[in-house]
Structures are given as C-alpha cells and as structure tokens.
Enzyme design. Structure first.
Site, PDB file in Angstrom:
ATOM      1  N   ASP A  10      33.867  42.531  43.479  1.00 12.41           N
ATOM      2  CA  ASP A  10      33.991  41.278  42.740  1.00 12.41           C
ATOM      3  C   ASP A  10      34.882  41.555  41.528  1.00 12.41           C
ATOM      4  O   ASP A  10      35.154  42.709  41.192  1.00 12.41           O
ATOM      5  CB  ASP A  10      32.596  40.822  42.308  1.00 12.41           C
ATOM      6  CG  ASP A  10      32.647  39.626  41.371  1.00 12.41           C
ATOM      7  OD1 ASP A  10      33.402  38.679  41.652  1.00 12.41           O
ATOM      8  OD2 ASP A  10      31.922  39.643  40.354  1.00 12.41           O
ATOM      9  N   LYS A  51      34.596  27.888  41.080  1.00 15.67           N
ATOM     10  CA  LYS A  51      34.323  27.226  39.804  1.00 15.67           C
ATOM     11  C   LYS A  51      34.062  25.726  39.953  1.00 15.67           C
ATOM     12  O   LYS A  51      33.249  25.155  39.225  1.00 15.67           O
ATOM     13  CB  LYS A  51      35.472  27.483  38.829  1.00 15.67           C
ATOM     14  CG  LYS A  51      35.715  28.972  38.571  1.00 15.67           C
ATOM     15  CD  LYS A  51      34.413  29.733  38.335  1.00 15.67           C
ATOM     16  CE  LYS A  51      34.595  31.229  38.279  1.00 15.67           C
ATOM     17  NZ  LYS A  51      33.309  31.961  38.329  1.00 15.67           N
TER      18      LYS A  51
END
Length: 283
Positions: A10, A51
């Site tokens: 990540d 997001k």
C-alpha cells in the site's frame, strides 16, 4: 508450498505519509466547507477505500446524515457526494507532495526484499492523478516500486482484488499464492483475503492511534515466520469472519492433512528403527 515472488505494498500510511495526514486533513476540510463535521477518527475508519467511496462512507454516518438534513432540509444525494469530493481533491492536491515522505525503515526494507529477488508491486486508494504527485516525490527520497496500480479504469477499487490482479499481470506473477500484500487498513486486508491471498497487516500508518485494523476484524491470527515473510504458509490469516465457510473447510482440511502426514512420518520412522534393531540383532 509456493515461494513468495512479489510483495504488493500500500502507499499512504504504509510506505509514505505515516498517519495518513494528507487525506485525513483533506476529508475534514471538504466536509467543513459544506457545514458538516467529520472527525479524523471517522475518516481513518474508512481509509483504504478509493477516495470517492470514502466520501460516500462518511456521508452515510448517521450523525453526518442528520447534520446534512438539519442544514439543507433534505437528504443528501449523489450530487452532494460529488461536490464534496471536488472539495476533497482541491484540498488534497494543495498539500499532497509535502506528505510523500517514506516511513522510516521502508526504503531499507524494500532494498533488502529486492536483493532477495522479490518484485515490489503496489496498490492505493489514490487516483492516478494523485499518484503522479506522490510517486516522483517519494522517488526523490529513495522509495520506488516496480509497479503501481490505481483503480482508474478498473471495475472497482478495494476491497475488490482487481488492482492486485493488474500487479500480477504486469509483473508476470503466475499464482496468487506467490504474492504477499502489505497494508495498514481493513480494506487492504480484505483486498488480500479476496481470492484467498496471503496477507500481512501492518498496525502502524493510518492506524497510528492504536485502532489496529486486525482488531476491527476481531481475531488473533497466526503470523508467518521467516525472512520478509517469505515461504509463508498459504493460510497466514485466521480471520474467520472474513473467510467463507468453504475457505474454513479448506483450511481445516489442510490442517488435517498436515497432521496426518506428520503422524505417518512418525510411524514410518518407528518402523525404520524397528527394522534397524532387527538387523543389529542378527549381527
């Protein structure tokens, strides 16, 4: 047992931006601009998603829904989500480059993994435009990956595994069992759990306040041993709530086979000793 060939990292909270301060700050600001309140803890609870999905998740909080209805006299809709997300992007891009510093120890760890012949992939909740800011800034400070995949152009982001599939294709990794995923959020873990991948959860990064992603899933897991997690058993995690019944049965069957093999080995060793004793007596 398959040899690990690739580690998929990540980005924010795991490799760079310890604490995920860039997106947390941007989420708080974009909701404030609409007269709504979200806390850093609430934003971190949904970190790891794309997001736009996190904006939707924050709007779905009961308290936020009530605030919106009280202020605007109606329920929120998709247009409100999009307007908030536009504010998020504006706030994020204003500071994103400043929050691209590698977390201490990451550069050295990745160098060690590469020295052992492992490929380094990556997935992220950021868009490609956001990563076009983050990657050059991180590279100047010594951190790079062999592959970076965003959800742009894919059917979905986390927790779906499409970004991991793309990493495997680009890096020519034949089997998911040769991949370890490393991330700091529940979404990272679920991305790795999809298709029964091995995973390794980190409890730092955005989980800096002690809200360990592993605790959110609610179990103690067996950790693989060995250098850099390589040669890990195929069932690293023991998170029953994330594992389907079929996967649980498969894991139990594997353990039964392992125990049976160990018992058979012990029996064979005993037989060999008995035969050796007979041969020795004949002498």
């Amino acid at each position: 047992m398959d040899k690990i060939e690739c580690v998929i990292m990540d980005w924010a909270g795991t490799a760079v931006d310890y604490g995920c301060f860039a997106p947390v700050k941007a989420f708080v600001e974009c909701f404030n601009a609409m007269g709504l309140t979200v806390t850093p803890a609430e934003t971190r609870a949904h970190m790891g998603l794309t997001k736009i999905e996190e904006v939707r998740a924050l709007f779905a909080i009961d308290r936020v829904k009530a605030e919106f209805a009280a202020k605007y006299g109606r329920e929120y809709g998709e247009e409100d989500v999009k307007r908030c997300y536009e504010g998020f992007e504006k706030a994020l891009f204003a500071t994103l480059e400043n929050f691209s510093t590698p977390i201490p120890g990451v550069v050295q760890t990745i160098a060690s993994l590469r020295a052992d012949g492992l490929k380094i992939g990556s997935t992220t909740g950021y868009t490609q435009a956001m990563m076009d800011v983050v990657m050059p800034a991180a590279k100047r400070l010594g951190y790079t990956t062999d592959c970076c995949v965003t959800s742009d152009g894919l059917p979905a982001g986390r927790p779906k595994p499409y970004m991991m599939y793309q990493n495997m294709c680009r890096l020519a990794i034949e089997s998911p069992r040769r991949v370890v995923k490393f991330g700091d959020t529940v979404a990272d873990i679920r991305e790795a759990q999809e298709r029964r991948r091995m995973e390794r959860g980190s409890h730092n990064g955005q989980q800096r306040d002690g809200a360990d992603a592993r605790r959110d899933i609610g179990t103690d897991e067996s950790r693989a041993q060995g250098p850099h997690g390589r040669c890990a058993p195929p069932y690293v995690c023991r998170r029953g709530r994330l594992r389907s019944r079929r996967h649980n049965r498969t894991a139990c069957t594997d353990r039964m086979h392992q125990r049976a093999n160990e018992k058979l080995l012990t029996t064979n060793q005993l037989h060999r000793k008995q035969e050796e004793s007979k041969d020795y007596g004949m002498l």
